[in-house]
Design an enzyme around this catalytic site. Structure first.
Site, short mmCIF file in Angstrom:
data_model
loop_
_atom_site.label_atom_id
_atom_site.label_comp_id
_atom_site.label_asym_id
_atom_site.label_seq_id
_atom_site.Cartn_x
_atom_site.Cartn_y
_atom_site.Cartn_z
N ASP A 14 -3.94 -17.44 -10.93
CA ASP A 14 -4.02 -17.95 -9.55
C ASP A 14 -5.44 -17.92 -8.99
OD1 ASP A 14 -1.38 -18.59 -9.42
OD2 ASP A 14 -0.77 -16.74 -8.42
N ASP A 127 0.65 -8.73 0.59
CA ASP A 127 -0.78 -8.64 0.31
C ASP A 127 -1.62 -9.58 1.17
OD1 ASP A 127 -0.62 -6.52 -1.50
OD2 ASP A 127 -0.03 -7.86 -3.13
N1 ARG Z 1 5.83 -4.70 -2.96
C1 ARG Z 1 4.64 -3.97 -3.19
C2 ARG Z 1 3.79 -4.01 -1.97
O1 ARG Z 1 3.98 -4.81 -1.13
C3 ARG Z 1 3.91 -4.45 -4.42
C4 ARG Z 1 3.22 -5.75 -4.31
C5 ARG Z 1 2.64 -6.12 -5.60
N2 ARG Z 1 1.79 -7.23 -5.50
C6 ARG Z 1 1.73 -8.19 -6.42
N3 ARG Z 1 0.89 -9.14 -6.20
N4 ARG Z 1 2.46 -8.19 -7.50
O2 ARG Z 1 2.90 -3.21 -1.80
#
Ligand code: ARG
Length: 406
Positions: A14, A127
């Site tokens: 990505d 994120d």
């Molecule tokens: N659900 C977890 C959080 O929000 C993990 C996120 C993992 N991010 C990813 N891009 N796979 O902190």
């Protein structure tokens, strides 16, 4: 003047596609920043290879920042002080690394005179919130771009796009899991895990594959809340965490399987492996049990869940989170001592012992044997006055037998 953008670059499909896509669609210049927060321990691609990939995608430059110590000392340490676990379970792996990355994105944006920063997150996750709110807190003047939220490409489209532009990626059109990792552990999403009824397959785990079948005992020493030694050997925090991940992870300890509430309103089934994080938080809590005065301990426990929620929600740099940090730091003054952890059965841990020079535990007060110094007679008056309000109430209202209660 061409707009310049600093992109949080991971080296994956990505963010590699994002470099070229932003150049083509938005006519910008892209500088990549790859922040090493301890990801991909034992992984197959070197940082050098990832830098070359960023350049091949069209980046002016790919800056690599080693932030492992910073991640440990400024982000994992406060998480240990706060026993930080979102919804009582998840030790905030990804949530802790985003503010570190944001800090370096902003620094590099200043260094390269950029007008914007960018990330490769989609619109469905936490994120994006962490990147954008974090940037707003540290650099309210910077624009934040989210190409993956705009491009409307499927994964297969992205692979085609990378091929068309000769970006050397390893990803295939069927990617099974989305994995994010750092010193504090690994977060695994997608694939079979998306059905909350399905047991997580073994395949995506790396830190918690069982390679040690022998019982393991580890003594963790804390000084003012901070883990400082393993089995009496003093280590800096980043080394202590990565050593513990390997030693304890090898016994299979550290997996979490949960359904969590994302900030954006989606319930999501996720699995994690965080052997060091879970072991350190458990051990830290045991020293606190010995040394914290009751009211302080109870109040701290109430604030811990708020702290974890704020961090999860991308509020690392918010005034409330910072004020809670000050309170929590104050509670850590006497959190010094040792905890002995035992890993006997695969995947399980028990706390076998704890001690502290600052312990409020007083054997002669607690014991039922001859050494007892507790003044039993004092309790009589204490209990009478403590229960006086209830007794008066019952006498006035006319005490009902429990069988007559509504
Ligand atoms: N659900 C977890 C959080 O929000 C993990 C996120 C993992 N991010 C990813 N891009 N796979 O902190």
């Amino acid at each position: 003047m061409t707009k310049r953008v600093v992109l949080a670059y991971s080296g994956g499909l990505d963010t590699s596609v994002a470099v070229r896509w932003m150049i083509e669609e938005w006519g910008v210049e892209v500088v990549c920043v790859l922040v090493d927060v301890g990801q991909d321990a034992g992984g197959s691609e070197s940082l050098g290879e990832l830098q070359l990939r960023a350049r091949a995608a069209g980046a002016l430059e790919c800056v690599v920042v080693d932030a492992r110590r910073e991640m440990a000392e400024e982000f994992c340490a406060p998480a240990i002080f706060a026993n930080g676990r979102y919804e009582g379970k998840y030790p905030l792996v990804s949530a802790l690394s985003r503010p570190v990355i944001v800090r370096h994105l902003v620094d590099q944006a200043r260094r390269f005179n950029a007008q914007a920063v960018a990330h490769g997150c989609t619109g469905k996750g936490n994120d994006q919130v962490r990147f954008e709110v974090g940037t707003a807190a540290l650099a309210p003047d910077l624009e934040v771009l989210a190409p993956a939220r705009n491009w409307g490409m499927t994964r297969a489209d992205s692979v085609d796009f990378a091929q068309k532009w000769d970006i050397p990626i390893r990803a295939t059109k069927e990617k099974i899991y989305s994995i994010d990792e750092n010193l504090w552990g690994r977060a695994i999403e997608c694939g079979a895990i998306e059905d909350p009824w399905v047991a997580p397959p073994d395949e995506p785990y790396t830190l918690t594959r069982i390679t040690n079948h022998d019982p393991l005992t580890v003594t963790v020493s804390f000084s003012q809340g901070l883990p400082v030694a393993l089995d009496g050997v003093t280590l800096d925090l980043a080394t202590l965490i990565s050593d513990l991940n390997l030693r304890v992870g090898a016994t299979g300890f550290g997996r979490i399987d949960m359904v969590e509430n994302r900030r954006v309103g989606i319930k999501s089934r996720e699995v994690y492996e965080c052997p060091a994080a879970l072991a350190l938080i458990a051990a830290h809590g045991e020293v606190e049990d010995l040394v914290l005065e009751r009211d302080l301990h109870h109040e701290k426990a109430r604030l811990e869940s708020r702290w974890a929620e704020l961090v999860y929600d991308g509020m690392w740099y918010s005034p409330l989170k910072q004020a809670l940090d000050s309170f929590i730091a104050e509670t850590q003054r006497h959190v010094t001592g040792d905890v002995r952890l035992e890993f006997c059965a695969p995947g399980s841990m028990r706390v076998a012992g704890r001690r502290s020079p600052a312990a409020l535990y007083d054997h002669d007060l607690a014991t039922y044997d001859a050494a007892d110094t507790f003044r039993h007679g004092d309790s009589e008056g204490f209990v009478r006055i403590y229960g006086l309000g209830v007794k008066t109430w019952a006498a006035r209202q006319g005490a009902k037998r429990s069988s007559e209660s509504p």
